[in-house]
Design an enzyme around this catalytic site. Structure first.
Site, short mmCIF file in Angstrom:
data_model
loop_
_atom_site.label_atom_id
_atom_site.label_comp_id
_atom_site.label_asym_id
_atom_site.label_seq_id
_atom_site.Cartn_x
_atom_site.Cartn_y
_atom_site.Cartn_z
N ARG A 125 -14.36 9.94 11.69
CA ARG A 125 -13.06 9.64 12.36
C ARG A 125 -12.41 8.36 11.83
O ARG A 125 -11.60 7.74 12.51
CB ARG A 125 -13.21 9.56 13.87
CG ARG A 125 -13.68 10.85 14.49
CD ARG A 125 -13.19 11.03 15.90
NE ARG A 125 -13.63 12.32 16.40
CZ ARG A 125 -14.80 12.53 16.98
NH1 ARG A 125 -15.65 11.53 17.16
NH2 ARG A 125 -15.13 13.72 17.40
N GLU A 146 9.79 4.99 -10.48
CA GLU A 146 9.65 4.52 -9.08
C GLU A 146 10.00 3.03 -8.98
O GLU A 146 10.47 2.57 -7.94
CB GLU A 146 8.22 4.77 -8.56
CG GLU A 146 7.80 6.24 -8.56
CD GLU A 146 8.21 7.02 -7.31
OE1 GLU A 146 8.87 6.45 -6.42
OE2 GLU A 146 7.85 8.21 -7.23
N LYS A 152 8.60 -2.09 -0.92
CA LYS A 152 7.93 -1.02 -0.18
C LYS A 152 7.29 -1.57 1.09
O LYS A 152 7.37 -0.95 2.16
CB LYS A 152 6.88 -0.31 -1.05
CG LYS A 152 6.17 0.78 -0.27
CD LYS A 152 5.74 1.96 -1.04
CE LYS A 152 5.24 3.05 -0.09
NZ LYS A 152 4.71 4.21 -0.75
N GLU A 197 7.64 6.94 9.05
CA GLU A 197 8.79 7.67 8.51
C GLU A 197 9.60 8.39 9.57
O GLU A 197 9.87 9.59 9.48
CB GLU A 197 8.34 8.65 7.41
CG GLU A 197 9.50 9.05 6.50
CD GLU A 197 9.05 9.78 5.25
OE1 GLU A 197 8.20 9.26 4.52
OE2 GLU A 197 9.58 10.87 5.01
N ARG A 222 11.97 4.64 6.27
CA ARG A 222 10.99 4.93 5.22
C ARG A 222 11.44 6.09 4.34
O ARG A 222 11.08 6.16 3.16
CB ARG A 222 9.60 5.20 5.82
CG ARG A 222 8.55 5.42 4.73
CD ARG A 222 7.12 5.32 5.22
NE ARG A 222 6.20 5.53 4.12
CZ ARG A 222 4.92 5.22 4.13
NH1 ARG A 222 4.39 4.67 5.21
NH2 ARG A 222 4.16 5.45 3.09
N HIS A 240 13.67 12.41 -4.51
CA HIS A 240 12.51 13.29 -4.32
C HIS A 240 12.86 14.71 -3.88
O HIS A 240 12.09 15.62 -4.13
CB HIS A 240 11.53 12.66 -3.31
CG HIS A 240 10.73 11.53 -3.90
ND1 HIS A 240 11.31 10.39 -4.42
CD2 HIS A 240 9.39 11.37 -4.06
CE1 HIS A 240 10.36 9.58 -4.86
NE2 HIS A 240 9.19 10.14 -4.67
N HIS A 242 5.56 13.64 -12.01
CA HIS A 242 6.26 13.34 -10.75
C HIS A 242 7.39 12.32 -10.97
O HIS A 242 8.53 12.53 -10.53
CB HIS A 242 5.25 12.82 -9.71
CG HIS A 242 5.89 12.33 -8.46
ND1 HIS A 242 6.49 13.17 -7.54
CD2 HIS A 242 6.07 11.07 -7.97
CE1 HIS A 242 6.99 12.46 -6.54
NE2 HIS A 242 6.76 11.18 -6.78
N1 GLY Z 1 6.09 7.63 -1.49
C1 GLY Z 1 6.94 7.53 -0.37
C2 GLY Z 1 6.32 6.84 0.81
O1 GLY Z 1 5.26 6.26 0.68
O2 GLY Z 1 6.86 6.87 1.87
#
Ligand code: GLY
Length: 382
Positions: A130, A194, A235, A245, A249, A256, A274
């Site tokens: 877990r 990226e 990031k 997200e 985010r 994408h 990618h």
């Molecule tokens: N690669 C996109 C994210 O980490 O949200």
């Protein structure tokens, strides 16, 4: 015995997630500091290094030496390289190996590799007993600036990419920029898409710095470290605002929606990496923004020009064999986009531009409008 930290000028970026906050350490040769850092972070922990065959050839020994010099026990689990390992079978292999190695709750899983290894080892760590803590040691540019940071882990289902997974933040990320010296140029370039993405989505100053300094980023040294640290900072800030997200985010998905459809159309093969799909997708997102009157043509051209200048594909037409693969078919691409995780009740979410350096989430784009846009763009291919 703890080995002394070898001097290297590293940069540390913190991901501010409260009690799950962690550092990303970026710099040449920081891999040597892995052992001492783990010894300080988790005294007495044992480790299991998950890596792939190719990365193992170059970096496994150095990683094990750093750990053993700090008195840290390490088991190695080596998987085949490539997406083929990000499967139920791959997860089973890694999980069973971790259980056999008696990796316990207080121990650490170390993901040494690119995006596939990070996602697979991260997901195995997330579900083992877990949840066992994870250290990410990304060895590709893409993993250093994107996939190792932010806690997304997972595997593919036969029905789609990354459909099974968990958020499992690492406790530390060690991004050694020297390991990128052994990356094939095409892979480095794909990761660079990226890097450019962070400029396009939120930092015009960084984008213009990249326009002026990209050759130095590719050559290595200080400019490369600056680019990686700036990307990680961008990031980290977005992930700290919106870990799961539910909002901002999604900005990280710039390029994408189109990119994933192109990857799917090319069978997620080496025909389109990618990052290359993201490059073409970013240009399409910029051009769709122009179509919608959100930015001028010159701004979309600026994005395309930079990506093309570093040698990335910037048009669907740049993808090898595209005409034979249905890549010129707007309806086929629309059908692939409809399977995307970002679809909600049939509506497509796109990340569009209000300016270079200012992206917005557009959650409700009319599919017929996107189809007409694609058809116009792709007409030139016929
Ligand atoms: N690669 C996109 C994210 O980490 O949200």
């Amino acid at each position: 015995m703890t080995a002394p930290l070898k001097r290297s000028d590293s940069v540390t970026v913190n991901v501010a997630l409260g009690e799950r906050a962690y550092d990303i350490v970026i710099g040449r040769d920081v891999l040597q500091s892995l052992g001492p850092r783990i010894a300080a972070l988790r005294p007495g922990a044992r480790t299991a290094i998950v890596t792939d065959r190719n990365v193992a050839k170059h970096w496994l020994e150095k990683t094990e030496v750093s750990l053993s010099q700090s008195g840290i026990a390490a088991t190695r689990i080596i998987v085949e390289e490539g997406e083929g390992s990000k499967t139920y079978a791959g997860l089973e292999r890694v999980s069973e190996a971790l259980i056999s190695a008696k990796v316990e709750r207080n121990d650490l899983v170390i993901a040494l590799g690119g995006g596939v290894v990070g996602d697979l080892a991260g997901f195995a760590a997330a579900i083992l007993r877990r949840g066992v803590d994870l250290v990410q040691v990304p060895t590709s540019l893409l993993a250093q600036v994107d996939s190792s940071v932010g806690g997304k882990t997972g595997i593919n289902s036969p029905q789609g990419k990354n459909l099974l997974g968990a958020f499992h933040q690492p406790v530390m990320v060690i991004a050694d920029t020297a390991v990128l010296d052994t990356l094939p140029p095409r892979q480095f370039r794909a990761g660079y898409a990226e890097v450019a993405k962070y400029g396009v989505l939120g930092d015009e100053g960084f984008f213009s710095w990249l326009e002026a300094n990209h050759a130095d980023v590719f050559a290595g040294g200080r400019a490369r470290e600056h680019a990686i640290a700036t990307s990680c900072r961008a990031k980290a800030a977005i992930v700290a605002r919106d870990e799961r997200e539910t909002g901002d985010r999604a900005l990280l998905n710039l390029g994408h929606t189109f990119g994933h459809a192109l990857e799917a159309a090319t069978g997620f093969s080496d025909r389109l990496f990618h990052g290359e799909g993201v490059a073409v997708g970013m240009v399409l997102a910029a051009e769709l923004s122009t179509e919608l009157g959100m930015i001028g043509q010159s701004e979309a051209d600026r994005v395309r020009r930079h990506l093309a200048e570093v040698g990335l594909p910037s048009h669907v037409q740049d993808i090898a064999g595209c005409a034979q693969e249905g890549l010129g078919d707007a309806d086929a691409l629309m059908a692939l986009m409809a399977q995307d995780k970002k679809v909600r009740r049939g509506r497509l979410t796109f990340i569009l531009l209000k300016a270079v350096g200012r992206a917005v989430v557009a959650p409700d784009v009319e599919p017929s409008l996107v189809r007409d846009f694609l058809q116009t763009k792709l007409r030139k291919m016929k």
